[in-house]
Motif scaffolding. Structure first.
Motif, PDB file in Angstrom:
ATOM      1  N   MET A  45      18.050  15.537  11.888  1.00 32.85           N
ATOM      2  CA  MET A  45      18.114  16.984  12.066  1.00 32.85           C
ATOM      3  C   MET A  45      18.157  17.415  13.532  1.00 32.85           C
ATOM      4  N   SER A  46      18.031  16.446  14.448  1.00 32.71           N
ATOM      5  CA  SER A  46      18.152  16.742  15.875  1.00 32.71           C
ATOM      6  C   SER A  46      19.513  16.316  16.429  1.00 32.71           C
ATOM      7  N   ASN A  47      20.448  15.999  15.552  1.00 31.20           N
ATOM      8  CA  ASN A  47      21.815  15.642  15.942  1.00 31.20           C
ATOM      9  C   ASN A  47      22.449  16.741  16.802  1.00 31.20           C
ATOM     10  N   ASN A  48      23.337  16.350  17.701  1.00 33.13           N
ATOM     11  CA  ASN A  48      23.918  17.321  18.639  1.00 33.13           C
ATOM     12  C   ASN A  48      24.656  18.468  17.947  1.00 33.13           C
ATOM     13  N   ILE A  49      25.390  18.180  16.886  1.00 33.04           N
ATOM     14  CA  ILE A  49      26.126  19.231  16.184  1.00 33.04           C
ATOM     15  C   ILE A  49      25.184  20.106  15.366  1.00 33.04           C
ATOM     16  N   ILE A  50      24.238  19.493  14.688  1.00 31.55           N
ATOM     17  CA  ILE A  50      23.270  20.257  13.895  1.00 31.55           C
ATOM     18  C   ILE A  50      22.499  21.220  14.791  1.00 31.55           C
ATOM     19  N   MET A  51      22.054  20.726  15.947  1.00 28.46           N
ATOM     20  CA  MET A  51      21.303  21.567  16.869  1.00 28.46           C
ATOM     21  C   MET A  51      22.178  22.684  17.447  1.00 28.46           C
ATOM     22  N   ALA A  52      23.413  22.348  17.815  1.00 27.70           N
ATOM     23  CA  ALA A  52      24.314  23.348  18.392  1.00 27.70           C
ATOM     24  C   ALA A  52      24.626  24.457  17.392  1.00 27.70           C
ATOM     25  N   VAL A  53      24.877  24.076  16.148  1.00 30.68           N
ATOM     26  CA  VAL A  53      25.176  25.073  15.129  1.00 30.68           C
ATOM     27  C   VAL A  53      23.960  25.944  14.853  1.00 30.68           C
ATOM     28  N   SER A  54      22.781  25.327  14.768  1.00 33.79           N
ATOM     29  CA  SER A  54      21.573  26.101  14.512  1.00 33.79           C
ATOM     30  C   SER A  54      21.328  27.110  15.629  1.00 33.79           C
ATOM     31  N   TRP A  55      21.515  26.686  16.880  1.00 33.99           N
ATOM     32  CA  TRP A  55      21.339  27.588  18.017  1.00 33.99           C
ATOM     33  C   TRP A  55      22.345  28.738  17.944  1.00 33.99           C
ATOM     34  N   ALA A  56      23.611  28.416  17.639  1.00 32.20           N
ATOM     35  CA  ALA A  56      24.645  29.452  17.558  1.00 32.20           C
ATOM     36  C   ALA A  56      24.357  30.431  16.427  1.00 32.20           C
ATOM     37  N   GLU A 181      40.858  23.926   9.544  1.00 29.72           N
ATOM     38  CA  GLU A 181      41.348  23.801  10.914  1.00 29.72           C
ATOM     39  C   GLU A 181      41.199  22.381  11.434  1.00 29.72           C
ATOM     40  N   VAL A 182      42.221  21.918  12.145  1.00 27.58           N
ATOM     41  CA  VAL A 182      42.154  20.651  12.885  1.00 27.58           C
ATOM     42  C   VAL A 182      42.172  21.014  14.371  1.00 27.58           C
ATOM     43  N   ILE A 183      41.118  20.646  15.078  1.00 29.09           N
ATOM     44  CA  ILE A 183      40.984  21.001  16.493  1.00 29.09           C
ATOM     45  C   ILE A 183      41.612  19.893  17.344  1.00 29.09           C
ATOM     46  N   PRO A 184      42.626  20.218  18.139  1.00 27.47           N
ATOM     47  CA  PRO A 184      43.334  19.199  18.928  1.00 27.47           C
ATOM     48  C   PRO A 184      42.426  18.518  19.955  1.00 27.47           C
ATOM     49  N   GLY A 185      42.622  17.203  20.101  1.00 24.43           N
ATOM     50  CA  GLY A 185      41.970  16.447  21.154  1.00 24.43           C
ATOM     51  C   GLY A 185      40.504  16.140  20.960  1.00 24.43           C
ATOM     52  N   VAL A 186      39.970  16.412  19.780  1.00 22.05           N
ATOM     53  CA  VAL A 186      38.540  16.221  19.533  1.00 22.05           C
ATOM     54  C   VAL A 186      38.328  15.052  18.579  1.00 22.05           C
ATOM     55  N   ASP A 187      37.309  14.219  18.868  1.00 26.97           N
ATOM     56  CA  ASP A 187      37.023  13.096  17.966  1.00 26.97           C
ATOM     57  C   ASP A 187      35.894  13.466  16.998  1.00 26.97           C
ATOM     58  N   HIS A 188      35.343  12.475  16.339  1.00 27.50           N
ATOM     59  CA  HIS A 188      34.355  12.719  15.288  1.00 27.50           C
ATOM     60  C   HIS A 188      33.036  13.275  15.822  1.00 27.50           C
ATOM     61  N   PHE A 189      32.724  12.959  17.055  1.00 22.39           N
ATOM     62  CA  PHE A 189      31.377  13.258  17.559  1.00 22.39           C
ATOM     63  C   PHE A 189      31.283  14.549  18.359  1.00 22.39           C
ATOM     64  N   ASP A 193      32.177  19.316  23.174  1.00 26.14           N
ATOM     65  CA  ASP A 193      32.801  20.425  22.447  1.00 26.14           C
ATOM     66  C   ASP A 193      31.847  21.024  21.410  1.00 26.14           C
ATOM     67  N   GLU A 194      30.555  20.722  21.564  1.00 27.61           N
ATOM     68  CA  GLU A 194      29.570  21.223  20.594  1.00 27.61           C
ATOM     69  C   GLU A 194      29.585  22.743  20.501  1.00 27.61           C
ATOM     70  N   GLU A 195      29.665  23.398  21.656  1.00 31.56           N
ATOM     71  CA  GLU A 195      29.623  24.860  21.656  1.00 31.56           C
ATOM     72  C   GLU A 195      30.835  25.436  20.929  1.00 31.56           C
ATOM     73  N   LYS A 196      31.992  24.806  21.119  1.00 32.62           N
ATOM     74  CA  LYS A 196      33.219  25.277  20.467  1.00 32.62           C
ATOM     75  C   LYS A 196      33.064  25.272  18.949  1.00 32.62           C
ATOM     76  N   ILE A 197      32.612  24.147  18.410  1.00 31.77           N
ATOM     77  CA  ILE A 197      32.478  24.052  16.962  1.00 31.77           C
ATOM     78  C   ILE A 197      31.361  24.943  16.455  1.00 31.77           C
ATOM     79  N   ALA A 198      30.271  25.036  17.235  1.00 27.44           N
ATOM     80  CA  ALA A 198      29.127  25.838  16.812  1.00 27.44           C
ATOM     81  C   ALA A 198      29.504  27.311  16.693  1.00 27.44           C
ATOM     82  N   VAL A 199      30.279  27.815  17.639  1.00 29.30           N
ATOM     83  CA  VAL A 199      30.702  29.213  17.605  1.00 29.30           C
ATOM     84  C   VAL A 199      31.607  29.473  16.400  1.00 29.30           C
ATOM     85  N   LEU A 200      32.522  28.544  16.116  1.00 27.40           N
ATOM     86  CA  LEU A 200      33.411  28.698  14.959  1.00 27.40           C
ATOM     87  C   LEU A 200      32.621  28.763  13.655  1.00 27.40           C
ATOM     88  N   VAL A 201      31.644  27.879  13.535  1.00 28.72           N
ATOM     89  CA  VAL A 201      30.839  27.838  12.313  1.00 28.72           C
ATOM     90  C   VAL A 201      29.982  29.097  12.195  1.00 28.72           C
TER      91      VAL A 201
END
Length: 210
Positions: A45-56, A181-189, A193-201
Motif C-alpha cells: 500500500m506504500s507503492n509509488n503509484i498507490i501513494m501518488a494516486v491517493s495524494w492526488a 488510454e495508452v500513454i506514450p513512452g511510459v513503462d509499467h512502473f 510519471d507518477e504525477e501524470k497518472i495520478a492526476v488522470l485517475v
C-alpha cells in the motif's frame, strides 16, 4: 491529508490499512479503494503509484483507502494468487463506506498492475462501487463486459510486464462508458510519471463520483 491507520477484519483475517482523508470539511466526501500491485515483487500500500494516486485524490477532496492484502506487511495470512485477495478489497470497501466522513453513495475502486486483477472484478460485482479504474492492469478475461459503470483503463506504451496490446484487447470487450488510454513512452512502473497518472485517475473519479 490526514492519515487514519486502521486494521480491517476480513472474517478473522486482520489486514493493515490506512485511510487518507482530504483536509477539507463541508460534509461527507467520496472515497476510492486502492488495490496495490503484486506483493511477490514488492507491491504494497506504500507503492509509488498507490501513494501518488491517493495524494492526488485527497487534493481533489476524495479519500484514498489503502490497504495491504493478505500476507503483505503486517497483514495476516498468505498470498492467494488473486481470487482470495478480492475478499480483502471487499473488506476495505466495507470499512470505507461505514465511515461517517465518507459518502457511501460516491465510492470507486482502482487497481494498479496485479491490483487490476482485484479491483476490476470487485468493482463490477459490487453495487456500492460507482466507478472503476485500472492502471497498467492485469485484466481477468471477459471482466466488465456487462458493466455500465464509468471505467478508466490506462497503460504505458513501453510496458513490458503487462502487454499494452493485451490491455487494449481486453478493454475493447468492456461495456461503455469507458476511457482507454495508452500513454506514450511510459513503462509499467511509471517512474518519474507518477504525477501524470495520478492526476488522470483523480480527475476521472472527480467526474465519475461528482
Amino acid at each position: 491529508m490526514r492519515k487514519i491507520k486502521t486494521t480491517l477484519d476480513n472474517n478473522g483475517l486482520l489486514l493493515e490499512a490506512c485511510l487518507d482523508m482530504p483536509d477539507i470539511s463541508g460534509g461527507p466526501c467520496p472515497g476510492v479503494v486502492l488495490c496495490h500491485p503484486d506483493p511477490r515483487y514488492g507491491g504494497d500500500m506504500s507503492n509509488n503509484i498507490i501513494m501518488a494516486v491517493s495524494w492526488a485524490l485527497t487534493e481533489k477532496g476524495i479519500a484514498g483507502m489503502r490497504y495491504n492484502s493478505r500476507g503483505v506487511g503486517r497483514s495476516q495470512g498468505f498470498f492467494g494468487g488473486g481470487v482470495p485477495e478480492q475478499d480483502d478489497a471487499r473488506s476495505a470497501l466495507s470499512f470505507l463506506v461505514q465511515q461517517e466522513e465518507i459518502d457511501s453513495g460516491r465510492v470507486g475502486i482502482m487497481g494498479y498492475s496485479f491490483g487490476g486483477k482485484i479491483a476490476l472484478p470487485v468493482g463490477g460485482g459490487s453495487d456500492a462501487i460507482k466507478a472503476i479504474a485500472g492502471v497498467s492492469p492485469v485484466i481477468p478475461p471477459g471482466v466488465l463486459t456487462d458493466c455500465v459503470k464509468p471505467k478508466l483503463i490506462i497503460c504505458g506504451s513501453e510496458d513490458d510486464v503487462v502487454s499494452p496490446n493485451l490491455v487494449l484487447q481486453e478493454a475493447a470487450k468492456m461495456s461503455e462508458p469507458k476511457t482507454v488510454e495508452v500513454i506514450p513512452g511510459v513503462d509499467h512502473f511509471w517512474w518519474g510519471d507518477e504525477e501524470k497518472i495520478a492526476v488522470l485517475v483523480a480527475e476521472f473519479f472527480v467526474n465519475a463520483l461528482g
